[in-house]
Each structure stands twice: as C-alpha cells, then as structure tokens.
Scaffold this motif. Structure first.
Motif, PDB file in Angstrom:
ATOM      1  N   THR A  83      26.746  32.125   6.387  1.00 60.28           N
ATOM      2  CA  THR A  83      27.261  32.839   7.550  1.00 60.28           C
ATOM      3  C   THR A  83      28.740  32.563   7.753  1.00 60.28           C
ATOM      4  N   TYR A  93      28.512  37.002  10.747  1.00 57.73           N
ATOM      5  CA  TYR A  93      28.155  37.836   9.603  1.00 57.73           C
ATOM      6  C   TYR A  93      27.296  36.996   8.670  1.00 57.73           C
ATOM      7  N   THR A 110      35.509  43.814   8.921  1.00 54.48           N
ATOM      8  CA  THR A 110      34.755  43.936  10.165  1.00 54.48           C
ATOM      9  C   THR A 110      33.993  45.256  10.268  1.00 54.48           C
ATOM     10  N   GLN A 122      30.898  44.075   7.602  1.00 50.83           N
ATOM     11  CA  GLN A 122      30.009  43.601   8.663  1.00 50.83           C
ATOM     12  C   GLN A 122      29.311  44.762   9.373  1.00 50.83           C
ATOM     13  N   ARG A 124      30.368  46.631  11.864  1.00 53.33           N
ATOM     14  CA  ARG A 124      30.543  46.523  13.320  1.00 53.33           C
ATOM     15  C   ARG A 124      31.344  47.711  13.840  1.00 53.33           C
TER      16      ARG A 124
END
Length: 156
Positions: A83, A93, A110, A122, A124
């Motif tokens: 992580t 993440y 991101t 990620q 996001r």
C-alpha cells in the motif's frame, strides 16, 4: 552475596541487554511513533504532489499528481498487497498483481487510466496528496513500513 548468586545476576543482566537489543526500533514522527522502516530494496522515489497548472479536477490534472515507487535491487519484487498512503488525506492505494523488476520503477498516478508495468492508476476522482505538506508511506503486504517520503513543512 555468594558466587553462584552473583553469576546468576550477571547472567540475567546479560540476557536483559541481549533481549533489549533484539527489540525492533521505532522512529518518532511528530506526536506519534511509527515502526522503523522494514529493510527492502523497494523505496519511494520522486513525488509530484502538486500537479502543474490549475487544480481543476480533470483526469489530466489528477494524473499529473504521482508518486514513483522503485526497486533499487537486482531481483524482482511482487508488490501484490503493498500500500501507498497519504498521511494528510488518509487515502490509500493498494497494489494488485505488479511484479517490479530489478532496477525498475512504477509511477502511481491519482486519476484514471490503464495500468501498465510503468504506470498504475488509483482511479480516483479527487486528489490523493496534499500540495503543501504530506507524508507518503509505503507498506509491504505484511503492513510493515518500508519507506516514507515527506514534503513541505511539518507541524510538531
């Protein structure tokens, strides 16, 4: 004090010193204590916490915010279950099936995108890192702290 009692006291004292030396070290950070980083060839590399230009929330802007994780060793490392976490935003993440070869690095973006061996996303819709100050923490699949990277001013 008899000789056998003194020898027993010396032996107990020596055992206490050896036991204390074998305990894991901790690293103080601000007002809390974190475990000392676990020795690993995998480290946090470059960080771009503030995407260039205006933070407009677009996928392009989100993906211009990234953290690089690199393997400084010669042998590959499987990052499955590892992580990467922001201390300020508490966003984490979790790596999936990613084998990071020796001397390779991967950029963790991101926003949304298609994962490759060089770039992972990620997925996001908001920013993961604080632009002004934050700490990225990399943990292995056993939740041991492997590396941290700080930027900006930190409150004490």
């Amino acid at each position: 004090m008899s000789r056998s009692v003194r020898l027993a006291a010396v032996a107990l004292g020596s055992a206490a010193v050896v036991t204390a030396a074998a305990l894991p070290a901790t690293a103080a950070t601000g007002s809390h204590t974190l475990p000392a980083p676990h020795r690993s060839p995998v480290v946090i590399g470059a960080v771009q916490a503030d995407s260039p230009g205006r933070d407009d929330g677009s996928n392009r802007s989100l993906n211009a915010e990234w953290v690089t994780v690199k393997n400084t060793g010669l042998r590959p490392v499987n990052l499955k279950g590892w992580t990467l976490t922001s201390e300020r935003t508490h966003k984490t993440y979790r790596f999936h099936h990613l084998r990071l070869g020796g001397r390779q690095e991967v950029r963790v973006h991101t926003g949304n995108g298609r994962d490759t061996w060089r770039d992972v996303f990620q997925d996001r819709r908001d920013y993961a890192w604080d632009n002004r100050r934050d700490t990225a923490t990399l943990r292995n699949d056993r939740r041991n702290v492997v590396d941290t990277e700080h930027w900006g001013r930190h409150l004490r």
